[in-house]
Design an enzyme around this catalytic site. Sequence first.
Site, mmCIF file in Angstrom:
data_model
loop_
_atom_site.group_PDB
_atom_site.id
_atom_site.type_symbol
_atom_site.label_atom_id
_atom_site.label_comp_id
_atom_site.label_asym_id
_atom_site.label_seq_id
_atom_site.Cartn_x
_atom_site.Cartn_y
_atom_site.Cartn_z
ATOM 1 N N HIS A 1 1.565 -14.059 7.073
ATOM 2 C CA HIS A 1 0.225 -13.868 6.503
ATOM 3 C C HIS A 1 0.305 -13.169 5.157
ATOM 4 O O HIS A 1 1.309 -12.543 4.824
ATOM 5 C CB HIS A 1 -0.651 -13.024 7.440
ATOM 6 C CG HIS A 1 -0.168 -11.605 7.645
ATOM 7 N ND1 HIS A 1 0.856 -11.275 8.494
ATOM 8 C CD2 HIS A 1 -0.581 -10.441 7.085
ATOM 9 C CE1 HIS A 1 1.055 -9.964 8.466
ATOM 10 N NE2 HIS A 1 0.198 -9.429 7.602
ATOM 11 N N ARG B 1 0.738 2.544 6.327
ATOM 12 C CA ARG B 1 0.445 1.586 5.258
ATOM 13 C C ARG B 1 -0.698 2.081 4.380
ATOM 14 O O ARG B 1 -1.740 2.480 4.880
ATOM 15 C CB ARG B 1 0.050 0.243 5.863
ATOM 16 C CG ARG B 1 -0.224 -0.810 4.810
ATOM 17 C CD ARG B 1 -0.605 -2.129 5.436
ATOM 18 N NE ARG B 1 -2.051 -2.269 5.497
ATOM 19 C CZ ARG B 1 -2.685 -3.380 5.861
ATOM 20 N NH1 ARG B 1 -1.993 -4.451 6.227
ATOM 21 N NH2 ARG B 1 -3.993 -3.439 5.879
HETATM 22 C C1 OGA Z 1 1.137 -4.878 7.399
HETATM 23 C C2 OGA Z 1 1.998 -5.697 8.243
HETATM 24 C C3 OGA Z 1 4.356 -5.348 8.422
HETATM 25 C C4 OGA Z 1 5.340 -4.585 9.258
HETATM 26 O O1 OGA Z 1 1.287 -3.641 7.431
HETATM 27 O O2 OGA Z 1 0.312 -5.440 6.655
HETATM 28 O O3 OGA Z 1 1.798 -6.869 8.333
HETATM 29 O O4 OGA Z 1 6.534 -4.682 8.967
HETATM 30 N N1 OGA Z 1 3.048 -5.051 8.797
HETATM 31 O O5 OGA Z 1 4.910 -3.886 10.191
HETATM 32 MN MN MN Z 2 0.239 -7.458 6.800
#
Ligand code: OGA
Ligand code: MN
Length: 288
Positions: A110, A279
């Site tokens: 995605h 994040r």
């Molecule tokens: C995000 C995701 C990636 C991961 O934080 O957007 O898709 O490595 N995670 O956890």
């Molecule tokens: Mn992601």
Amino acid sequence: MAQAARSAKPSTGKLDIRPISGALGAEVLGVDLAQDLSDDIIAEIRNALLDHLVIFFRDQDITPEHHLAFAKRFGDTVEYPLVKGVEGFPEIMLVVKHEHEKVNFGGLWHSDTTYLEKPPMGSILVARELPPYGGDTLFANMYMAYDTLSDSLKNMLAPLKGVSVSNRPRVQETRQERMADSAKVKPETVLTAVHPIVRTHPETGRKALYVNGAHTIRFDGMTEAESAPLLEYLFEHQTRPEFTCRFRWEPGSIAFWDNRATQHNPINDYHGFKRVMHRITIAGETPE
Ligand code: OGA
Ligand code: MN
């Protein structure tokens, strides 16, 4: 073309930039993100991001405050629309899989939140707790995905737009645990946006394929059934192995991706172990 763009610019500044695959991704060495960085260093990091699409830092020891301060050097931060942030830091999203859970957040190819009018320019993901093995993240280069289409298909896609929705069942499944414990909207909320199938990157001027299997549901003006064959072809094409890199996380690792020209896919291969990431997402512009 992508290869040339990556190798033509040797590192001229203070940072040591080492590509990790032929398609995209580079480790950036020689910087401590807990420090107050100069504008020159930030500009070098931004250039590395534009050249390599996803950049990785190793052995960093940063607090949530450092994480936020670093992210703000690249733009305004935005909260994830569907799930609450961590205690005291609404801009920091907890990307976690607990020992007893079976699905991982975002566990499919995605790009982030394309169901928003202005999807983010990028995200900075900090590893906080890792499984003993597994939990790597794949990234794919959407300039390459576009460049390798035939001219006829490029021409056909040029005027088309895609409809992104937040509730495709395949992606809803990957966030069900977090919606169960930390939702900030009603479960039936559906966010939707229409974006060009091929977008022009606002900083590099390059064209990128801008559909993704998690959120793009159909071409604007067509039914889902009419759209499915070509969309499925594009989803398959855009994640060909030669367009990807794979990042192995270690304690202190950080990834910073350009959400306008990449996709990512965290691998769900560590059942029984916990993985915790923080994040922060940086605001983007309306895709054109
Ligand atoms: C995000 C995701 C990636 C991961 O934080 O957007 O898709 O490595 N995670 O956890
Ligand atoms: Mn992601």
